[in-house]
Design a protein around this motif. Structure first.
Motif, mmCIF file in Angstrom:
data_model
loop_
_atom_site.group_PDB
_atom_site.id
_atom_site.type_symbol
_atom_site.label_atom_id
_atom_site.label_comp_id
_atom_site.label_asym_id
_atom_site.label_seq_id
_atom_site.Cartn_x
_atom_site.Cartn_y
_atom_site.Cartn_z
ATOM 1 N N GLN A 297 0.819 -1.217 0.000
ATOM 2 C CA GLN A 297 0.000 0.000 0.000
ATOM 3 C C GLN A 297 0.853 1.267 0.000
ATOM 4 O OE1 GLN A 297 -2.746 -1.318 3.346
ATOM 5 N NE2 GLN A 297 -4.089 -0.116 2.040
ATOM 6 N N CYS B 9 -10.997 0.337 2.910
ATOM 7 C CA CYS B 9 -9.560 0.184 2.676
ATOM 8 C C CYS B 9 -8.948 1.546 2.390
ATOM 9 C CB CYS B 9 -9.350 -0.762 1.493
ATOM 10 S SG CYS B 9 -7.616 -1.028 1.081
ATOM 11 N N LEU B 10 -7.759 1.772 2.946
ATOM 12 C CA LEU B 10 -7.057 3.039 2.704
ATOM 13 C C LEU B 10 -6.715 3.231 1.230
ATOM 14 C CD1 LEU B 10 -4.420 3.173 5.608
ATOM 15 C CD2 LEU B 10 -6.520 4.506 5.412
ATOM 16 N N HIS C 127 -7.538 -9.071 6.112
ATOM 17 C CA HIS C 127 -7.457 -7.941 5.177
ATOM 18 C C HIS C 127 -6.007 -7.669 4.756
ATOM 19 C CE1 HIS C 127 -9.056 -3.985 3.614
ATOM 20 N NE2 HIS C 127 -7.766 -3.711 3.688
ATOM 21 N N HIS D 120 -3.866 -8.266 1.130
ATOM 22 C CA HIS D 120 -3.057 -7.267 0.407
ATOM 23 C C HIS D 120 -1.722 -7.869 -0.018
ATOM 24 C CE1 HIS D 120 -5.147 -3.485 0.365
ATOM 25 N NE2 HIS D 120 -5.317 -3.426 1.669
HETATM 26 ZN ZN LIG Z 1 -6.668 -2.315 2.679
#
Ligand SMILES: [Zn+2]
Length: 173
Positions: A52, A91-92, A134, A138
């Motif tokens: 991320q 989610c960011l 989660h 990712h």
């Molecule tokens: Zn996420």
């Protein structure tokens, strides 16, 4: 420490499978962990995976509660799951949406901590179980949206106009 640039879908790094960390003592790895913790706080997330913030290392951070130290998981793997429950997830890396999906009730995992010590644990709360699934998703190049049973279960919570320039999805050019 530094805040790293958040990556947004459809950035390809979010679809790449993370690569196992070989030596946690490498200064670059320790730096990345510190930067990920600072970035998670900056973006007000309860968890963050390395891809991320554009890194391919298999590392995630989970904030269990406000007064606890963040959980640093290197090379995390889920070893067992049990039960099913419906949760609402966001989610960011996909700020405009939330979705209703099915997650496990209980999750067991193994990883190593930032000092290289192997850890094995069972997620003691539903929130931690959800965060573990989660974040390991990712690191496997997946997103919660892959678990949607119907496109109707994904809904917009923020319009494009409400996103700041930093948060706008990167367009394919
Ligand atoms: Zn996420």
């Amino acid at each position: 420490m530094a805040v790293l640039q958040m990556r947004y879908f459809p950035d390809p790094v979010l679809r790449a499978k993370a690569i196992k960390v070989k030596d946690v003592n490498e200064p670059a790895i320790q730096q990345l962990i510190d930067d990920m913790i600072e970035s998670m706080h900056f973006y007000q997330g309860v968890g963050i995976a390395a891809n991320q913030v554009g890194s391919r290392h298999r590392i995630c951070i989970i904030q269990r509660s406000e007064d606890e130290e963040p959980l640093v998981l290197i090379n995390p793997e889920i070893t067992r799951r049990d039960g099913e429950r419906e949760v609402t997830e966001g989610c960011l890396s996909l700020l405009q949406y939330q979705g209703d999906i099915v997650r496990s009730e209980q999750v067991w995992a193994k990883a190593i901590d930032r000092h290289g010590k192997p850890v094995k644990f069972k997620a003691a709360t539903e929130l931690l179980a959800q965060a573990l699934e989660h974040e390991t998703d990712h690191l496997n190049g997946k997103a919660y949206t892959d678990h949607l049973r119907s496109p109707d279960d994904l809904y917009q919570v923020k319009s494009e106009d409400e996103l700041t320039e930093d948060e706008a999805p990167v367009s394919d050019s």
